[in-house]
Design an enzyme around this catalytic site. Structure first.
Site, PDB file in Angstrom:
ATOM      1  N   TYR A   1       0.842 -21.587  -7.778  1.00  0.00           N
ATOM      2  CA  TYR A   1       1.199 -21.974  -9.146  1.00  0.00           C
ATOM      3  C   TYR A   1       0.983 -23.466  -9.393  1.00  0.00           C
ATOM      4  CZ  TYR A   1       3.002 -17.394 -10.274  1.00  0.00           C
ATOM      5  OH  TYR A   1       3.097 -16.060 -10.549  1.00  0.00           O
TER       6      TYR A   1
ATOM      7  N   THR B   1       7.150 -24.324   0.024  1.00  0.00           N
ATOM      8  CA  THR B   1       8.191 -24.921   0.870  1.00  0.00           C
ATOM      9  C   THR B   1       9.513 -24.194   0.582  1.00  0.00           C
ATOM     10  OG1 THR B   1       8.450 -26.583  -0.878  1.00  0.00           O
ATOM     11  CG2 THR B   1       7.132 -27.210   1.034  1.00  0.00           C
TER      12      THR B   1
ATOM     13  N   ASN C   1      14.545 -32.485 -10.404  1.00  0.00           N
ATOM     14  CA  ASN C   1      14.914 -31.075 -10.530  1.00  0.00           C
ATOM     15  C   ASN C   1      16.426 -30.895 -10.537  1.00  0.00           C
ATOM     16  OD1 ASN C   1      12.373 -30.144 -10.856  1.00  0.00           O
ATOM     17  ND2 ASN C   1      12.180 -29.120  -8.889  1.00  0.00           N
ATOM     18  N   ALA C   2      17.125 -31.691  -9.729  1.00  0.00           N
ATOM     19  CA  ALA C   2      18.587 -31.576  -9.690  1.00  0.00           C
ATOM     20  C   ALA C   2      19.181 -31.954 -11.058  1.00  0.00           C
ATOM     21  CB  ALA C   2      19.146 -32.486  -8.597  1.00  0.00           C
ATOM     22  N   PHE C   3      18.669 -33.018 -11.674  1.00  0.00           N
ATOM     23  CA  PHE C   3      19.195 -33.432 -12.982  1.00  0.00           C
ATOM     24  C   PHE C   3      18.910 -32.378 -14.053  1.00  0.00           C
ATOM     25  CE2 PHE C   3      20.605 -37.985 -13.425  1.00  0.00           C
ATOM     26  CZ  PHE C   3      20.822 -38.197 -12.086  1.00  0.00           C
TER      27      PHE C   3
ATOM     28  N   CYS D   1      12.008 -23.080  -7.869  1.00  0.00           N
ATOM     29  CA  CYS D   1      12.288 -24.436  -7.384  1.00  0.00           C
ATOM     30  C   CYS D   1      13.692 -24.979  -7.572  1.00  0.00           C
ATOM     31  CB  CYS D   1      11.274 -25.391  -7.984  1.00  0.00           C
ATOM     32  SG  CYS D   1       9.629 -25.039  -7.344  1.00  0.00           S
TER      33      CYS D   1
HETATM   34  P1  NAD Z   1       2.884 -20.685  -4.179  1.00  0.00           P
HETATM   35  O1  NAD Z   1       3.621 -19.844  -3.215  1.00  0.00           O
HETATM   36  O2  NAD Z   1       2.522 -20.159  -5.517  1.00  0.00           O
HETATM   37  O3  NAD Z   1       1.531 -21.200  -3.500  1.00  0.00           O
HETATM   38  C1  NAD Z   1       1.435 -21.702  -2.204  1.00  0.00           C
HETATM   39  C2  NAD Z   1       0.128 -21.193  -1.588  1.00  0.00           C
HETATM   40  O4  NAD Z   1      -0.074 -21.851  -0.341  1.00  0.00           O
HETATM   41  C3  NAD Z   1       0.123 -19.695  -1.268  1.00  0.00           C
HETATM   42  O5  NAD Z   1      -0.951 -19.080  -1.963  1.00  0.00           O
HETATM   43  C4  NAD Z   1      -0.050 -19.631   0.255  1.00  0.00           C
HETATM   44  O6  NAD Z   1      -0.854 -18.549   0.673  1.00  0.00           O
HETATM   45  C5  NAD Z   1      -0.731 -20.949   0.535  1.00  0.00           C
HETATM   46  N1  NAD Z   1      -0.596 -21.417   1.924  1.00  0.00           N
HETATM   47  C6  NAD Z   1       0.533 -21.519   2.678  1.00  0.00           C
HETATM   48  N2  NAD Z   1       0.234 -22.038   3.884  1.00  0.00           N
HETATM   49  C7  NAD Z   1      -1.090 -22.271   3.910  1.00  0.00           C
HETATM   50  C8  NAD Z   1      -1.989 -22.819   4.891  1.00  0.00           C
HETATM   51  N3  NAD Z   1      -1.557 -23.253   6.068  1.00  0.00           N
HETATM   52  N4  NAD Z   1      -3.308 -22.890   4.572  1.00  0.00           N
HETATM   53  C9  NAD Z   1      -3.767 -22.471   3.375  1.00  0.00           C
HETATM   54  N5  NAD Z   1      -2.957 -21.958   2.402  1.00  0.00           N
HETATM   55  C10 NAD Z   1      -1.636 -21.867   2.679  1.00  0.00           C
HETATM   56  O7  NAD Z   1       3.756 -22.014  -4.341  1.00  0.00           O
HETATM   57  P2  NAD Z   1       3.808 -22.996  -5.620  1.00  0.00           P
HETATM   58  O8  NAD Z   1       4.713 -22.456  -6.664  1.00  0.00           O
HETATM   59  O9  NAD Z   1       2.428 -23.402  -5.974  1.00  0.00           O
HETATM   60  O10 NAD Z   1       4.573 -24.249  -4.986  1.00  0.00           O
HETATM   61  C11 NAD Z   1       3.948 -25.094  -4.063  1.00  0.00           C
HETATM   62  C12 NAD Z   1       4.789 -26.343  -3.910  1.00  0.00           C
HETATM   63  O11 NAD Z   1       4.854 -27.049  -5.153  1.00  0.00           O
HETATM   64  C13 NAD Z   1       6.236 -26.097  -3.506  1.00  0.00           C
HETATM   65  O12 NAD Z   1       6.652 -27.123  -2.636  1.00  0.00           O
HETATM   66  C14 NAD Z   1       6.985 -26.207  -4.812  1.00  0.00           C
HETATM   67  O13 NAD Z   1       8.321 -26.630  -4.628  1.00  0.00           O
HETATM   68  C15 NAD Z   1       6.203 -27.256  -5.549  1.00  0.00           C
HETATM   69  N6  NAD Z   1       6.267 -27.185  -7.009  1.00  0.00           N
HETATM   70  C16 NAD Z   1       6.177 -25.986  -7.640  1.00  0.00           C
HETATM   71  C17 NAD Z   1       6.180 -25.938  -9.034  1.00  0.00           C
HETATM   72  C18 NAD Z   1       6.081 -24.631  -9.781  1.00  0.00           C
HETATM   73  O14 NAD Z   1       6.235 -24.644 -10.977  1.00  0.00           O
HETATM   74  N7  NAD Z   1       5.825 -23.514  -9.129  1.00  0.00           N
HETATM   75  C19 NAD Z   1       6.225 -27.118  -9.773  1.00  0.00           C
HETATM   76  C20 NAD Z   1       6.297 -28.329  -9.089  1.00  0.00           C
HETATM   77  C21 NAD Z   1       6.310 -28.346  -7.708  1.00  0.00           C
HETATM   78  C1  UGA Z   2      11.005 -26.800 -13.318  1.00  0.00           C
HETATM   79  C2  UGA Z   2      10.930 -28.213 -13.903  1.00  0.00           C
HETATM   80  O1  UGA Z   2      11.131 -28.144 -15.316  1.00  0.00           O
HETATM   81  C3  UGA Z   2       9.577 -28.856 -13.606  1.00  0.00           C
HETATM   82  O2  UGA Z   2       9.573 -30.199 -14.070  1.00  0.00           O
HETATM   83  C4  UGA Z   2       9.347 -28.829 -12.096  1.00  0.00           C
HETATM   84  O3  UGA Z   2       8.085 -29.372 -11.786  1.00  0.00           O
HETATM   85  C5  UGA Z   2       9.435 -27.403 -11.589  1.00  0.00           C
HETATM   86  O4  UGA Z   2      10.735 -26.851 -11.933  1.00  0.00           O
HETATM   87  C6  UGA Z   2       9.323 -27.282 -10.101  1.00  0.00           C
HETATM   88  O5  UGA Z   2       9.553 -28.225  -9.368  1.00  0.00           O
HETATM   89  O6  UGA Z   2       9.029 -26.149  -9.713  1.00  0.00           O
HETATM   90  P1  UGA Z   2      10.103 -24.402 -14.037  1.00  0.00           P
HETATM   91  O7  UGA Z   2      11.082 -23.915 -13.022  1.00  0.00           O
HETATM   92  O8  UGA Z   2       8.703 -23.922 -13.962  1.00  0.00           O
HETATM   93  O9  UGA Z   2      10.024 -26.007 -13.970  1.00  0.00           O
HETATM   94  O10 UGA Z   2      10.613 -24.080 -15.502  1.00  0.00           O
HETATM   95  P2  UGA Z   2      11.788 -24.696 -16.427  1.00  0.00           P
HETATM   96  O11 UGA Z   2      11.274 -24.797 -17.795  1.00  0.00           O
HETATM   97  O12 UGA Z   2      12.382 -25.913 -15.841  1.00  0.00           O
HETATM   98  O13 UGA Z   2      12.860 -23.528 -16.398  1.00  0.00           O
HETATM   99  C7  UGA Z   2      13.612 -23.223 -15.243  1.00  0.00           C
HETATM  100  C8  UGA Z   2      14.678 -22.203 -15.585  1.00  0.00           C
HETATM  101  O14 UGA Z   2      15.690 -22.790 -16.381  1.00  0.00           O
HETATM  102  C9  UGA Z   2      14.143 -21.006 -16.370  1.00  0.00           C
HETATM  103  O15 UGA Z   2      14.781 -19.827 -15.922  1.00  0.00           O
HETATM  104  C10 UGA Z   2      14.554 -21.342 -17.788  1.00  0.00           C
HETATM  105  O16 UGA Z   2      14.668 -20.221 -18.610  1.00  0.00           O
HETATM  106  C11 UGA Z   2      15.890 -22.009 -17.557  1.00  0.00           C
HETATM  107  N1  UGA Z   2      16.314 -22.910 -18.644  1.00  0.00           N
HETATM  108  C12 UGA Z   2      15.540 -23.988 -18.987  1.00  0.00           C
HETATM  109  C13 UGA Z   2      17.513 -22.678 -19.307  1.00  0.00           C
HETATM  110  O17 UGA Z   2      18.224 -21.704 -18.988  1.00  0.00           O
HETATM  111  N2  UGA Z   2      17.901 -23.532 -20.301  1.00  0.00           N
HETATM  112  C14 UGA Z   2      17.164 -24.608 -20.657  1.00  0.00           C
HETATM  113  O18 UGA Z   2      17.582 -25.358 -21.569  1.00  0.00           O
HETATM  114  C15 UGA Z   2      15.952 -24.839 -19.990  1.00  0.00           C
END
Ligand code: NAD
Ligand code: UGA
Length: 463
Positions: A13, A93, A225-227, A277
């Protein structure tokens, strides 16, 4: 140093959308996204970009523009590492499910694997960028692995956390509030920082690109994220008090949000936050604080999770109580399963936990979500291991549209705020349901007065 080749490990993602936008905005840079998951890479390479594995508004168009030009998806991890000057680590992670720190600490096994692979393959100096969200001081561990198992080449580690939210990933990436880059304060560190700044400067104002030391950058991501999650738990705590006192949480949120010191965003009361997250990152923060002996700090942040769990439980209990204290054999239709609108991601969605509680009470659950398949829904429930996969299969059904899903239901529960739910012919839905017809709006998106006028017994959050 001018960057011309980037590799990203992890086509999830974050890795997929982030790299697609970098490729679109930097046609002079070759961007290769690699993953061990062959199916995921096959899906990213699907000739029809509407079938890419992640649904995000606007993403398929960007992939269509850049893929094959300077954006590539591949399973050849070593080749891509070898060729790139910059390697982003964007692997998952998750919370540890075993051993020390089980249920709290971040599981860094995928990160370590990446570091070892980079060390093994790299024959020239590289910049390694932490894109995944990591515990503060992880860069130290990555550096130690790279320096001790590598081929004598130099590595610079940068922290460049991602702040995109799912459902709005493309606009967040195109117009970020800020880009954060942490690195060493040595001349080599500063050179690496400046090389990455130049990549983002292709489309982001330089004033929005913030550079810090590595530890500040790593910790800022967990703090952000905590905030954000804390605001949701705060308004959800108030929603319960509103229900007891006759106040309306939407009105309270509006009133406090107009204070410029508070601001209007992230004040929407809900059935509880989900997503991959918020919970994982706060648990991680709590674990880190505890590991430094900072128990008051740990307890303070843990309360955000306790409140969120309470809110989900409170919602399922309210459904049971309102339906005369029994939902056994009653059909309850969920509108929405994704953790928020405009995504097909269901990780930690409140819907999973509410469904689990109701199935424990022997309810029959029917689900309609515009982007989530039945297989995914069943996998989510099976993952909890509350009951056998066969039992979940026998209890949960899905429909391809909301009208069929709601037919003969005793109650409807809105779990995701999909826009289309507000456009339905609610009279038609009411007419097809058991009476009295109950509606539990876990997102406060529907017009309570209109629904009550039709005959629904309406229950929102915090009013
Ligand atoms: P995800 O599970 O969607 O994707 C991670 C991918 O990494 C998977 O497709 C997995 O197969 C691959 N992978 C794992 N180990 C591997 C390796 N050794 N070599 C090659 N590929 C490998 O995870 P995500 O949602 O993209 O999140 C990734 C990171 O970004 C996390 O630390 C998450 O906390 C952070 N993050 C996520 C979001 C979000 O909205 N999802 C936003 C900000 C930060
Ligand atoms: C959140 C943060 O907003 C991103 O900045 C961050 O990068 C990401 O986590 C991450 O580290 O993965 P995300 O989880 O994709 O993004 O989506 P949010 O819009 O933050 O919503 C999180 C959850 O809170 C959802 O279930 C949403 O419906 C809920 N939410 C959000 C509420 O219940 N009320 C609100 O006012 C806002």
């Amino acid at each position: 140093m001018k960057i011309t080749k980037i590799c990203c490990i992890g086509a999830g993602y974050v890795g997929g959308p982030t790299m697609a936008v970098i490729a679109q905005k930097c046609p002079h840079i070759q961007v290769t996204v690699v993953d061990l998951n062959e199916q995921r890479i096959t899906d990213w390479n699907d000739p029809n970009t509407d079938n890419i594995p992640i649904y995000e508004p606007g993403l398929s168009e960007i992939v269509a523009e850049a893929r094959g030009r300077n954006l590539f998806f591949s399973t050849e991890v070593e080749k891509a590492i070898n060729e790139a000057q910059v390697i982003f680590i964007s692997v998952n992670t998750p919370t540890k499910t075993y051993g020390k720190g089980k249920g709290m600490a971040a599981d860094l096994k995928y990160i370590e694997l990446c570091a070892r692979q980079i060390a093994k393959v790299a024959k020239e100096n590289k910049i390694v960028v932490e894109k995944s969200t990591l515990p503060v001081r992880t860069a130290e561990a990555i550096k130690s692995i790279l320096d001790n198992t590598g081929n004598g080449v130099q590595f610079q580690i940068l922290s460049n956390p991602e702040f995109l939210a799912e459902g709005t990933a493309v606009t967040d990436l195109l117009n970020p509030d800020r880009i954060l880059i942490g690195g060493d304060t040595t001349p080599e560190g500063e050179e690496a920082i400046s090389a990455l700044v130049d990549v983002y400067a292709n489309w982001v104002d330089k004033e929005k690109i913030l550079t810090t030391n590595v530890w500040s950058s790593e910790l800022s991501k967990l703090t952000a994220n905590a905030f954000l999650a804390q605001r949701i738990s705060s308004i959800n705590a108030m929603s319960e008090l509103c229900e007891k006192t006759g106040a309306d949480v939407n009105e309270v949120a509006r009133a406090i949000g107009m204070d410029s010191r508070i601001g209007p965003k992230f004040l929407k009361a809900s059935v509880g936050f989900g997503g991959s997250c918020f919970q994982k990152d706060i648990l991680n923060l709590v674990y880190i604080a505890k590991s430094y002996g900072l128990n008051e700090v740990a307890d303070y942040w843990e309360q955000v999770i306790i409140m969120n769990d309470h809110q989900k439980k409170r919602f399922s209990s309210k459904i049971v109580q309102t339906l005369y204290n029994t939902v056994a054999d009653k059909k309850i239709t969920f509108l929405g399963w994704a953790f928020k609108k405009d995504t097909n991601d269901t990780r930690e969605s409140a819907a999973i936990y509410v469904a689990d509680d109701l199935i424990n009470e022997q309810a029959k659950i029917t689900v309609y979500d515009p982007k989530v398949s039945k297989i995914k829904i069943l996998n989510d429930l099976n993952y909890l291991e509350t009951r056998s996969a066969e039992e979940n299969h026998a209890t949960v059904s899905t429909f391809a549209n909301a009208y069929d899903a709601c037919k003969d239901a005793h109650a409807i529960a809105v779990l995701t705020e999909w826009d289309e739910f507000t456009t339905y012919d609610w009279q038609k839905i009411y007419d097809s349901m058991h009476k009295p017809a109950f509606l539990f709006d876990g997102r406060n998106i529907l017009d309570a007065k209109k629904l009550e006028a039709i005959g629904f017994i309406y229950n929102g959050i915090g009013s």
